[in-house]
Motif scaffolding. Structure first.
Motif, short mmCIF file in Angstrom:
data_model
loop_
_atom_site.label_atom_id
_atom_site.label_comp_id
_atom_site.label_asym_id
_atom_site.label_seq_id
_atom_site.Cartn_x
_atom_site.Cartn_y
_atom_site.Cartn_z
N MET A 1 13.77 37.64 -47.22
CA MET A 1 15.18 37.26 -47.06
C MET A 1 15.86 37.38 -48.43
SD MET A 1 15.01 33.10 -46.65
CE MET A 1 16.79 33.03 -46.53
N PRO A 2 17.18 37.40 -48.51
CA PRO A 2 17.86 37.54 -49.80
C PRO A 2 17.44 36.45 -50.79
CG PRO A 2 19.42 37.87 -48.02
CD PRO A 2 18.16 37.40 -47.38
N GLY A 3 16.94 36.83 -51.95
CA GLY A 3 16.57 35.91 -53.01
C GLY A 3 15.20 35.32 -52.87
N GLY A 4 14.38 35.75 -51.85
CA GLY A 4 13.04 35.19 -51.69
C GLY A 4 12.43 35.55 -50.35
N ALA A 5 11.82 34.51 -49.71
CA ALA A 5 11.15 34.75 -48.41
C ALA A 5 11.13 33.48 -47.60
CB ALA A 5 9.73 35.26 -48.62
N MET A 6 11.12 33.67 -46.28
CA MET A 6 11.02 32.53 -45.35
C MET A 6 9.67 32.60 -44.65
SD MET A 6 13.31 31.69 -41.98
CE MET A 6 14.78 31.25 -42.90
N ARG A 7 9.07 31.45 -44.51
CA ARG A 7 7.74 31.39 -43.85
C ARG A 7 7.77 30.33 -42.77
NH1 ARG A 7 2.73 29.36 -47.31
NH2 ARG A 7 3.72 27.34 -46.82
N LEU A 8 7.25 30.71 -41.60
CA LEU A 8 7.04 29.76 -40.50
C LEU A 8 5.53 29.60 -40.30
CD1 LEU A 8 9.71 30.92 -37.90
CD2 LEU A 8 9.83 28.94 -39.42
N ALA A 9 5.13 28.40 -40.04
CA ALA A 9 3.68 28.13 -39.87
C ALA A 9 3.47 27.15 -38.73
CB ALA A 9 3.10 27.57 -41.16
N VAL A 10 2.42 27.35 -37.99
CA VAL A 10 2.04 26.42 -36.92
C VAL A 10 0.56 26.09 -37.08
CG1 VAL A 10 3.77 27.22 -35.27
CG2 VAL A 10 1.57 28.36 -35.37
N PRO A 11 0.18 24.89 -36.78
CA PRO A 11 -1.24 24.55 -36.86
C PRO A 11 -2.05 25.28 -35.78
CG PRO A 11 -0.02 22.72 -35.92
CD PRO A 11 1.02 23.73 -36.37
N LEU A 12 -3.27 25.71 -36.13
CA LEU A 12 -4.14 26.41 -35.16
C LEU A 12 -4.75 25.48 -34.12
CD1 LEU A 12 -5.97 29.03 -37.40
CD2 LEU A 12 -4.14 29.41 -35.76
N ALA A 13 -4.47 24.22 -34.27
CA ALA A 13 -5.01 23.28 -33.27
C ALA A 13 -4.49 23.62 -31.88
CB ALA A 13 -4.65 21.84 -33.65
N ASP A 14 -3.23 24.11 -31.80
CA ASP A 14 -2.69 24.50 -30.50
C ASP A 14 -3.50 25.65 -29.91
OD1 ASP A 14 -0.77 22.61 -30.84
OD2 ASP A 14 0.76 24.00 -31.59
N VAL A 15 -3.79 26.64 -30.75
CA VAL A 15 -4.59 27.77 -30.28
C VAL A 15 -5.98 27.32 -29.85
CG1 VAL A 15 -5.60 29.99 -30.95
CG2 VAL A 15 -3.30 29.38 -31.72
N GLU A 16 -6.60 26.45 -30.65
CA GLU A 16 -7.93 25.95 -30.31
C GLU A 16 -7.93 25.18 -29.01
OE1 GLU A 16 -9.10 23.73 -33.69
OE2 GLU A 16 -9.47 25.49 -34.96
N ARG A 17 -6.86 24.41 -28.76
CA ARG A 17 -6.77 23.69 -27.49
C ARG A 17 -6.67 24.64 -26.31
NH1 ARG A 17 -3.56 20.12 -30.54
NH2 ARG A 17 -1.65 21.21 -29.91
N GLN A 18 -5.87 25.69 -26.48
CA GLN A 18 -5.74 26.66 -25.40
C GLN A 18 -7.06 27.40 -25.15
OE1 GLN A 18 -2.46 29.17 -26.41
NE2 GLN A 18 -0.92 27.56 -26.22
N VAL A 19 -7.75 27.77 -26.26
CA VAL A 19 -9.05 28.44 -26.11
C VAL A 19 -10.08 27.52 -25.46
CG1 VAL A 19 -10.97 29.49 -27.36
CG2 VAL A 19 -8.63 30.04 -28.01
N SER A 20 -10.06 26.25 -25.86
CA SER A 20 -10.99 25.27 -25.26
C SER A 20 -10.73 25.11 -23.78
CB SER A 20 -10.85 23.92 -25.98
OG SER A 20 -11.22 24.05 -27.34
N ALA A 21 -9.46 25.08 -23.41
CA ALA A 21 -9.12 24.97 -21.99
C ALA A 21 -9.63 26.20 -21.23
CB ALA A 21 -7.61 24.81 -21.81
N LEU A 22 -9.44 27.37 -21.85
CA LEU A 22 -9.95 28.60 -21.22
C LEU A 22 -11.47 28.56 -21.09
CD1 LEU A 22 -9.43 31.47 -20.18
CD2 LEU A 22 -9.62 32.28 -22.55
N ARG A 23 -12.15 28.05 -22.12
CA ARG A 23 -13.62 27.95 -22.06
C ARG A 23 -14.06 27.03 -20.94
NH1 ARG A 23 -15.26 27.42 -28.50
NH2 ARG A 23 -15.09 29.66 -28.99
N ARG A 24 -13.36 25.90 -20.81
CA ARG A 24 -13.74 24.97 -19.73
C ARG A 24 -13.54 25.61 -18.36
NH1 ARG A 24 -11.17 21.35 -23.27
NH2 ARG A 24 -9.22 21.50 -22.09
N GLY A 25 -12.46 26.34 -18.20
CA GLY A 25 -12.23 27.03 -16.92
C GLY A 25 -13.27 28.10 -16.66
#
Length: 489
Positions: free
Chosen positions: A136-160
């Motif tokens: 972005m002008p004058g630098g950079a913008m970063r968005l971040a999300v914790p991987l716990a959401d991904v791990e929860r979704q993968v765990s749910a898939l594993r259980r299924g």
């Protein structure tokens, strides 16, 4: 045995299924996690593009209040850095407490005008994060999300996935149990038959079944058992034949020794008597020499008959097969025996054979057969009796016969008449000069030419000895195996 095989097969199927489930779970989890991360990365990149486009100003002009609203709306941690790496804003913590971020890989890419993506552990918040940075002008913008959401979704898939696998495992176990029961029963039968064969029971057979492979294995084992049974049967037959031959050999040696001993003892005894002084005894010396001559003649006949019989039995007798007129064979044999018959005043009668009849034989062997039969008939027929010689057509053979009016043979003695050294009346036979081999020679010479022998007799009324010879060539001279079969003991 069957239960152990059943358990082993079921456990093997369970092990394979478990390994397959673990492999599938690992593969699906990895693919799902990668898919979730890629989808989350695209989502964060799109949100960052929207935020950068909507702000329309540089890093230094964004207010903290506005940035917190944006971070809350994007449901992600928002970080703004200047071109020198200084953290201008972070929605997760105070920016003044954060170290320079210029060396972060995602910001390095963003500051070069590209999208930067990284997954790592956040030292500030002690959480694994997915980072997406955009320039972005004058630098950079970063968005971040914790991987716990991904791990929860993968765990749910594993259980299924685990639940579905366990449900799918139930019919697999049922099918495995059915297969294991059938296969274990078939294998148990096959193992039992193999044990039976190992213990020498070659008659054991196993029912084919249990699949193509097991059925083929059962069939091969059954064929092996049959071949082994045949081989054992052949070996037992050969052993019995060897034992029989050994008995025959021993009997032959005993009989030959006994038959040779009598004339040799007589020759030795009378020779010693002559040497002791009887040679000058005019009353007895000629008689003693006559006895010696008779026993020497008997000994010579015995040796000749033994040699003839041995050649016939060992298949070393040489034959010269050809077609001969039956009438000619009968005439020659009758002329040969006429002096002996006239000496005993026995009438010889020739019954004419069918006109033009011929037989395929060896003439010398046929003359010997007829001579032996005629000689026996003359010996055992009283003076004034009759001996008849003739032949008659019989299918593809001609039957020769010698009929006498002699003393006859008891019926229970008939089956053994053609055995070597067998005599109905031993004393009378030796008195008449017989060797006990004449009829045995008749049998073997006849069979060697493709014929057979027979006898009929009645006490006090005489006997009829007969033998057959083929009309056509049986190929005996070119087929030794057939000759061996026909001369079998």
């Amino acid at each position: 045995m069957a239960s152990r095989l059943f358990i082993k097969i079921v456990l093997a199927v369970l092990a394979v299924a478990a390994i397959g489930m673990v492999a599938v779970e690992m593969l699906v989890s990895h693919v799902a996690e990668s898919s979730y991360v890629e989808a989350r990365t695209r989502d964060l990149a799109e949100k960052a593009d929207i935020l950068i486009a909507s702000s329309g100003i540089g890093v230094e002009h964004l207010s903290g209040e506005r940035l917190r609203e944006v971070a809350k709306a994007s449901a992600a941690r928002l970080t703004i850095i200047a071109a020198d790496g200084r953290v201008a804003f972070d929605s997760g913590t105070r920016s003044g407490l954060m170290e320079n971020h210029r060396s972060r890989p995602e910001f390095e890419e963003a500051l070069r005008g590209k999208m930067g993506v990284a997954i790592r552990h956040s030292q500030t918040l002690d959480v694994d994060y997915l980072y997406v940075a955009k320039p972005m002008p004058g630098g950079a913008m970063r968005l971040a999300v914790p991987l716990a959401d991904v791990e929860r979704q993968v765990s749910a898939l594993r259980r299924g996935l685990l639940t579905a696998s366990l449900l799918a495992l139930i019919p697999v176990l049922i099918l495995a149990a059915l297969f294991a029961r059938s296969a274990s029963a078939s294998l148990a039968r096959i193992i039992d038959q193999a044990g039976q064969l190992a213990r020498g029971n070659f008659e054991a057979r196993v029912a084919t079944g249990g699949g193509i492979e097991l059925s083929l294995l059962s069939q091969k084992l059954n064929e092996t058992g049959e071949r082994l049974q045949q081989m054992i049967g052949q070996l037992e037959g050969e052993q019995r034949s060897l034992e029989r031959l050994e008995r025959i050999r021993k009997d032959f040696v005993i009989n030959v020794s006994h038959e040779l001993r009598t004339p040799l003892a007589s020759i030795q005894g009378y020779t010693e008597t002559l040497l002791d002084g009887a040679l000058h005894d005019e009353e007895n010396n000629v008689r003693f020499l006559t006895i010696i001559q008779q026993n020497a003649t008997r000994l010579a006949r015995l040796v000749a008959d033994i040699m003839t019989l041995s050649r016939a039995e060992l298949k070393t007798q040489k034959f010269q097969f050809a077609s001969y007129p039956v009438a000619h064979l009968l005439d020659e044999s009758l002329d040969t025996m006429r002096p002996a018959a006239e000496k005993k005043e026995i009438r010889l009668v020739l019954e004419q054979p069918p006109e033009g009849a011929e037989v395929f034989c060896d003439s010398e062997s046929t003359h010997q057969i007829l001579a032996n039969l005629l000689d026996n008939a003359i010996k055992y027929t009283r003076e004034g009796g009759t001996v008849t010689l003739g032949a008659a057509a019989e299918a593809s053979k001609v039957r020769f016969y010698v009929r006498d009016t002699g003393i006859g043979v008891p019926k229970h003695e008939l089956p053994r008449l053609f055995e070597r050294f067998y005599r109905v009346d031993k004393a009378r036979s030796r008195e008449l000069g017989g060797t006990g081999l004449g009829l045995a020679i008749v049998k073997h010479l006849t069979r060697a030419q493709g014929g057979d022998v027979a006898v009929e007799s009645e006490i006090g009324r005489g006997s009829t000895f007969s033998f057959t010879l083929p009309v056509h060539d049986l190929g005996l001279s070119e087929t030794p195996s057939l000759q061996s079969q026909l001369t079998g003991l």
